[in-house]
Design an enzyme around this catalytic site. Structure first.
Site, PDB file in Angstrom:
ATOM      1  N   THR A  17      16.199  21.431  42.364  1.00  0.00           N
ATOM      2  CA  THR A  17      17.125  22.368  43.009  1.00  0.00           C
ATOM      3  C   THR A  17      16.404  23.564  43.624  1.00  0.00           C
ATOM      4  OG1 THR A  17      17.513  23.501  40.900  1.00  0.00           O
ATOM      5  CG2 THR A  17      19.046  21.732  41.501  1.00  0.00           C
ATOM      6  N   TYR A 155       1.728  25.492  27.829  1.00  0.00           N
ATOM      7  CA  TYR A 155       1.955  24.854  29.125  1.00  0.00           C
ATOM      8  C   TYR A 155       0.768  23.974  29.510  1.00  0.00           C
ATOM      9  CZ  TYR A 155       2.452  24.468  34.219  1.00  0.00           C
ATOM     10  OH  TYR A 155       2.537  23.996  35.508  1.00  0.00           O
TER      11      TYR A 155
END
Length: 264
Positions: A17, A155
């Site tokens: 998105t 991460y």
């Protein structure tokens, strides 16, 4: 003449998105693919579809609202769209943190989104690709997989694991026309990175591009571009790897990192 034609192919891009994911969806659409975009919220998906319709009039886009950071979300996505030719495992989360203050729960959540979404969706879609003897699976990893950032150890570790996953899945598809690769962006000026930079510099009135260049110089001094890449620059490599032209590229870690990883 280079031909990236993906007409007749269906592509799914998770977390699409905004940012890199939306750029990938748009570029795949430009190459002729029917593109399924995905996000966690209906309003985000609707906004992305509107942007894509304006960018590519007549393009073929549809969507599924599902949280791929959960097993239930992955199942719902597969039930809604049970067959794709191109799977781009793009969904991911990141953010600077103090390793010594991170919790087991925060690590588990990050791995659910960054790694297990790709595990679950690859497990769901790849058998169909193998049966049809054509497919492209792409994992959007990071140069942080090789150059673990001290400000985001969790991460970096999730992206390192992603490289191993992609390599193993490529071997599982040996002898077929299904390829599996990782794409490793370097610092990229996505919407999420813009938000991070603004949060790190709440009182600054300088342009975001200037803050981004400063971040690169401070935290990624090996970067040869001396700037962050654009989302389109990353998407261009992804679309090539998804195309028929990349038929002999599999099990690879494809860098679009601006030369950040200091290796030959």
């Amino acid at each position: 003449m280079l031909n990236l034609d993906l007409s007749g192919r269906t592509a799914l891009v998770t977390g699409s998105t905004g940012g890199i994911g939306l750029a990938i969806a748009r570029k795949l659409g430009e190459a002729g693919a029917t593109v399924i975009i995905n996000g966690r919220k209906q309003e985000g998906v609707d906004s992305a579809l509107e942007k894509l319709a304006k960018a590519i009039p007549g393009g073929a886009f549809r969507s599924v609202v599902a949280d791929v950071g959960t097993a239930e979300g992955c199942k719902a996505l597969f039930e809604a769209e049970s067959s794709v030719d191109v799977l781009v495992n793009n969904a991911g989360i990141f953010g600077p943190n103090d390793f010594f203050q991170t919790t087991d729960e925060s690590w588990e959540h990050l791995f659910e989104v960054n790694l297990f979404s790709g595990v679950r969706l690859s497990r769901a879609y790849m058998p169909g690709m193998k049966e049809r003897n054509w497919g492209r699976v792409l994992f959007i990893a990071s140069e942080s997989a090789l150059n673990i950032p001290v400000e985001m150890v969790d991460y970096g570790v999730s992206k390192t694991a992603m490289l191993g996953l992609a390599r193993g899945l490529a071997k599982l598809m040996a002898g077929t026309n299904v390829t599996v690769n990782s794409v490793l962006p370097g610092p990229t000026l996505s919407e999420g990175v813009e938000d991070m930079l603004k949060a790190q510099n709440p009182d600054s009135t300088r342009p975001v591009a200037e803050l981004a260049a400063e971040f690169v110089q401070k935290h990624r001094p090996s970067n040869i571009l001396r700037r962050m890449a654009t989302v389109d620059e990353v998407a261009n490599l992804v679309v090539y790897a998804a195309s028929p032209l990349a038929s002999a590229t599999t099990g690879a870690a494809l860098r679009v990192d601006g030369g950040t990883v200091d290796t030959i």
